[in-house]
Structures are given as structure tokens and as C-alpha cells.
Enzyme design. Structure first.
Site, PDB file in Angstrom:
ATOM      1  CB  SER A 115       7.126  60.428 -24.827  1.00 30.25           C
ATOM      2  OG  SER A 115       7.609  59.596 -25.925  1.00 30.25           O
ATOM      3  CG  HIS A 116      11.100  58.824 -24.069  1.00 25.38           C
ATOM      4  ND1 HIS A 116      11.015  59.666 -24.786  1.00 25.38           N
ATOM      5  CD2 HIS A 116      12.599  58.390 -23.744  1.00 25.38           C
ATOM      6  CE1 HIS A 116      12.171  60.482 -24.241  1.00 25.38           C
ATOM      7  NE2 HIS A 116      12.599  59.411 -23.975  1.00 25.38           N
ATOM      8  NE  ARG A 291      10.994  58.283 -28.767  1.00 22.62           N
ATOM      9  CZ  ARG A 291      12.345  58.705 -27.818  1.00 22.62           C
ATOM     10  NH1 ARG A 291      12.711  57.593 -27.302  1.00 22.62           N
ATOM     11  NH2 ARG A 291      12.469  59.834 -27.651  1.00 22.62           N
ATOM     12  CE  LYS A 387       8.665  60.160 -31.312  1.00 20.35           C
ATOM     13  NZ  LYS A 387       9.117  61.494 -31.439  1.00 20.35           N
TER      14      LYS A 387
END
Ligand code: VG1
Ligand code: CO
Length: 558
Positions: A115-116, A291, A387
Site C-alpha cells: 500500500s502506502h 487512499r 476504499k
């Protein structure tokens, strides 16, 4: 004809999925059989359902994704999976995986992302299993996967199976008399089809092209993550925004050295460009595309908790919600309570769940939840079970196209109507684990001691009375499963809150997150950092954080 080989292996410690999958340094995943063990354990957790099933496989383009896709193809073939849907070159955003699982009714999917977290050989990799509803596996399943990793002794694979993934198309293999099919798919097609169903894209296109008088300049930043191809297709080709309205749209294995986390610190380049250029709207997404950060002209920043509230209040602008209605709202516990006020106004139920998207899934499946979000730049709805960054940017643009307002005026109107939840989050990244664990224990003892509730705490001369304090636990209203120890929270009599928890997505050390939320009905135009300083002070004193972590300041302030 490629044959199935059973390979002997032994367990690795620590293959325990965190907030969102198993995340470790690339070098950890490179250990012999480390990845194979985890993938086999995912399949074993689905025992009985795997033979003859279809699974989706894709990732965010970071270092190791292609190699691991290849391993997964071979292990799935060895375990009797009958069909895989694989993103071309291994590319699929996290929300796209969710969309594809649901659309083709597959058993689930394997998402390759941290992910991030930064990528590249010295950084992070991750593997996550999503279930048939398209959402991250719930705790019961991830616990089972972990338990299996501690006992694993063999995995099955088809080492001679050669399956290139650089071109779309169907490949069929005969594996010991059974047909095994790999369908390499365009990463964007199904996702774009869904966005066309949800939004009035032509109306957004008119806004971006300046038809009808109002020219709206956007700058959309893929941060060299997975969203690049999605941004190109949707914003440039589909909506007709000029090519100069997108940046960093080539997925890179190391994200070009960027930390692909869309916040004011790590997306500073976008913020600067929007601040100094002629832009009405800026958006950035994280490595795997779930995100989003939204900013307006002059880089006016929208706090994710506010973003959720504005979108929920503006849902009628979106055809999907106009036709289906909105059943309920939800937010993670540390997320500021702005959405609660919208729910109240609209007469909707609002749910407060632990941190992590997996906790929204049951409510959505039960038809009780439509729109939800987290303060960590996550916004989404029941269109998928993750999300969804690009969806959130399109939602904003649809609301702005309908209202004719700027981002800043939209936000200010909202605060005038609902009041404002000031919010900030301090992250202390990669601290030493042991002192942080000790700090949390000590803080828990302090806030649960008799007499703490009712006591008065003072920061910067401002006094707050404690109404309640606990370690948050949650019972899922649908299946009644319980999640304990989800974060320490102190709630004051005026509704202000201090929340502290340890991150569950880091790959090494401990990251402390401190969240502050405070509501003002009329004083809505202040600076969040100024407004919240007294509560930050109280939190730092009470937890003794600077002493435990050795940090005088956080790594990131949101
Ligand atoms: C963080 C966020 C959480 C989010 C999770 C996964 O978890 O706080 O809200 O759901 O990341 O996001 P933690 O445990 O580090 O606080 V993503 O985009 O990394 O999948
Ligand atoms: Co993400």
C-alpha cells in the site's frame, strides 16, 4: 505436460497479517519458501473451496510483484484452482481487485501490495487475501491463515508451467489431466465500467473540459503507484482533461523513490504545484490506489474526516446513490466525528468500527452501510469492499460539478451548517518497539485507573474534564465477532477526543499514531494545529511519549 510437485518446507515465524495483510521487507519475502508458505496457507484456509475455483491476482506494480504473481500462478495450478484472472503485468489496484472479484463472483483474490509503504528492493512488500465479497479477509480468516503458517510442512506447485503475463488473453494449461486457465486482463476495463455505472461521467467531463462556461483545472497525481493507468484512461481519455492535468502516472517498482502515501508530507510535490499553479482541484492516491488526498485551489487541504462528511452530505449528486439511496454511514474509531453530524441530519445510522477496512464489510453485505471512511485518507462505499481513491476524486468532482462551488467554499459551507470537527494526527514512524509497547501499557493503566474519569486535565491553560476512557473494543453488529484492544481513547465532556494506537501496517519497529478530534459549532475557521494544541499537550504529558520514543516531534502531521 507440466506436473504437480510437492515441496517440503518449514514454518516461518511472524507471518501474521496486520491491519491489512502481511507486510514485510522485500528481503524477508525473498527468503526460501517464505512467499510460497504464505500463499499455500491462504489456499489451505479456503480448503474445500479451492479446487475448481476462480481467483483474482494482481498488485500495485512494486518490486517483486511480477515474480510473486508467477509463484502464485504455479501454486494455484498445483492446488487445483481452475482459473485465475491476472492483471496485465501483474497490475491491479486494490479497489479494482475488489471490483473484479465481485463482478466475476470469484472465490476471492490475492492482492500484492504494501500500500502506502515505500517499495524497491530495500523496502516493503505485502500479500493480502480478499474474500468472495471483494473485501479484505476478516480477523477469523487471517488468524486461520496465520495458524496454518505455523504448521506448514509442504506446498504444491507446478514449477514447469510457463505463463507470461505481459499480454492480455486466455492461456490454457493441462495440469495432470485438468485444465488450468489463466486470463490476463486489462487492469482498467472492469473498473472503468463500474465508474460509468456509478457516476454521471459526461457531467464531470464537461466540467474538466470547460464546457458550459466554467473551466475547472485539475491535477491528479499517481505518485508512481498503480493508479497511473487508471488516471490516464479515466481522466485524460474518458473525461477529456488535458494531459497536463496528470502527473507521475507510470507505475514504478520503487515509486521513483517516493513514499506513496497521499498526505501533506509525502505528496508535498503535488501540494506545491497546486499552490503555485492555476488549479482548482488536486488529488493524489497511494501505491495501491485505495487512499486519496483532496486539495482545492491554493492547495486548500481537505481533512479526510471532513471529506467523508462532505461526500455523504452530497451523495444525491451521484446517480448510484440517487437510485439506491444511502442506508447508513460509518467511520473508523479514530476518524473525526464529522460524518456523525451528517448522519444525524439525514436520519441515518452511523457505525464506529476499529481501524482497517475489513470492519466495514459485514455492514455493507448486510445492506446497512453505504458510505464510509477513515481519517487515514480512505473513503469508500458499497460499490466495492475496499476504499477507493479514484472513486473518491470522481465523487468530489461530481459534487462540485453539481454545486458550482470551489473546494474551499464547499468545505466552509459545510462547517457553517454542521459545525467543524478539528482533527489532527501525529505519526511517530519506526520507533523502537519495546518502549512503545511499554508506553501503551502505562497509558492504559493511567486512563483505566479509578478516578481518571471525572478528572480535569489541562494543556496550554485550557481545562478539559474526562468523561470516559478505555481501550476500544468492538462487537460486529452482524456476526457479533469481537475485536479487542483497538486503541486507547480519552473522551472529554465537550466531545473532544484523544486516541492513541500502534500501527498495524509497518514492516519494522513501531509506529505510534496520536489522533485528536475536537468539535466547534461556530468557531469554524481556525487553524487546526492552533485549535488542537492544548489537547496535543495533554496527550504528550499523559503518555510521556517524548521520553518513551525519544522523539521531540512527529515524522508526519496530518
Ligand atoms: C493504516 C491506517 C488504517 C488503514 C490501513 C490500511 O493502518 O491507519 O486506517 O486502513 O493503514 O491502509 P495502521 O494500522 O498502520 O494505522 V492501506 O492504504 O495501507 O491498505
Ligand atoms: Co493503500
Amino acid at each position: 505436460m507440466p506436473g504437480i510437485v510437492t515441496v517440503n518446507t518449514s514454518p516461518y515465524e511472524g507471518q501474521k497479517p496486520g491491519t491489512s495483510g502481511l507486510r514485510k521487507k522485500v528481503k524477508v519475502f525473498l527468503q526460501e519458501n517464505y512467499t510460497e508458505n504464505f500463499v499455500q496457507s491462504i489456499l489451505d484456509a479456503n480448503k474445500g473451496a479451492v479446487a475448481g475455483s476462480t481467483l483474482v491476482v494482481g498488485g500495485d506494480g512494486r518490486y517483486l510483484v511480477k515474480e510473486v504473481v508467477d509463484k502464485i500462478i504455479k501454486i494455484c495450478a498445483g492446488n487445483g484452482v481452475s482459473r485465475l484472472l491476472v492483471g496485465q503485468n501483474g497490475i491491479l489496484s486494490t479497489p479494482a481487485v475488489s471490483c473484479i472479484i465481485r463482478k466475476y463472483k470469484t472465490l476471492g483474490g490475492i492482492v500484492l501490495t504494501a500500500s502506502h509503504n515505500p517499495g524497491g528492493i530495500d523496502n516493503d512488500f505485502g500479500i493480502k487475501f480478499n474474500c468472495a465479497n471483494g473485501g479484505p479477509a476478516p480477523d477469523a480468516t487471517t488468524n486461520q491463515i496465520h495458524a496454518l503458517t505455523t504448521q506448514i510442512s509442504q506446498y504444491k506447485t507446478v514449477p514447469d508451467l510457463v505463463c507470461p503475463i505481459d499480454k492480455c488473453g486466455v492461456q490454457k494449461f493441462d495440469v495432470e489431466g485438468q485444465t488450468f486457465t489463466v486470463e490476463v486482463i486489462d487492469p482498467v476495463d472492469d473498473y472503468l465500467a463500474l465508474m460509468r455505472e456509478i457516476f454521471d461521467l459526461p457531467a464531470i467531463g464537461r466540467l474538466l473540459r470547460g464546457e458550459g462556461g466554467r473551466k475547472f483545472n485539475v491535477l491528479i497525481d499517481g505518485m508512481n503507484g498503480v493508479t497511473g493507468p487508471y488516471i490516464q484512461r479515466i481522466f485524460v481519455q474518458e473525461l477529456g482533461a488535458p494531459p497536463t492535468s496528470v502527473r507521475r502516472v507510470t507505475p514504478l517498482e520503487d515509486f521513483g523513490g517516493a513514499h506513496p502515501d497521499p498526505n501533506l508530507t509525502y505528496a508535498a510535490e503535488l501540494v506545491e504545484e497546486v499552490r503555485s499553479g492555476d488549479y482548482d482541484f488536486g488529488a493524489a492516491f497511494d501505491g495501491d490506489g485505495d487512499r486519496n488526498m483532496i486539495i482545492g485551489r491554493n492547495a486548500f487541504f481537505v481533512t479526510p474526516s471532513d471529506s467523508l462528511a462532505v461526500l455523504a452530505a452530497g451523495a444525491a449528486a451521484v446517480p448510484y446513490f440517487r437510485s439506491r439511496g444511502v442506508a447508513g454511514l460509518a467511520r473508523s474509531m479514530p476518524t473525526a466525528a464529522a460524518a456523525d453530524r451528517v448522519a444525524k441530519e439525514l436520519g441515518l445510522p452511523v457505525f464506529e468500527v476499529p481501524t482497517g477496512w475489513k470492519y466495514f464489510g459485514n455492514l455493507m453485505d448486510a445492506g446497512r452501510l453505504s458510505i464510509c471512511g477513515e481519517e487515514s485518507f480512505g473513503t469508500g462505499s458499497d460499490h466495492v469492499r475496499e476504499k477507493d481513491g479514484i472513486w473518491a476524486a470522481l465523487f468530489w468532482l461530481q459534487v462540485l460539478a453539481a454545486s458550482g462551488l470551489s473546494v474551499e467554499d464547499t468545505m466552509k459551507e459545510h462547517w457553517r451548517k454542521f459545525g467543524r470537527n478539528y482533527f489532527t494526527r501525529y505519526d511517530y514512524e519506526e520507533c523502537a518497539s519495546a518502549p512503545c509497547a511499554e508506553m501503551m501499557l502505562s497509558l492504559e493503566r493511567t486512563i483505566t485507573a479509578p478516578g481518571f474519569a471525572g478528572s480535569v486535565l489541562t494543556g496550554q491553560g485550557k481545562a478539559y474534564t474526562v468523561a470516559a476512557a478505555d481501550d476500544f473494543s468492538y462487537m460486529d453488529p452482524v456476526d457479533h465477532s469481537v475485536a479487542m484492544k483497538q486503541g486507547l481513547r480519552i473522551i472529554f465532556t465537550d466531545g473532544s477526543r484523544i486516541v492513541m494506537r500502534l500501527s498495524g501496517t509497518g514492516s519494522s519497529g513501531a509506529t505510534v499514531r496520536l489522533y485528536i478530534d475536537s468539535y466547534e459549532l461556530t468557531d469554524v475557521l481556525g487553524d487546526a494545529q492552533d485549535m488542537l494544541r492544548p489537547l496535543v499537550d495533554i496527550a504528550l504529558q499523559l503518555s510521556d511519549l517524548p521520553r518513551y520514543t525519544g522523539r521531540a516531534a512527529p515524522t508526519v502531521i496530518t
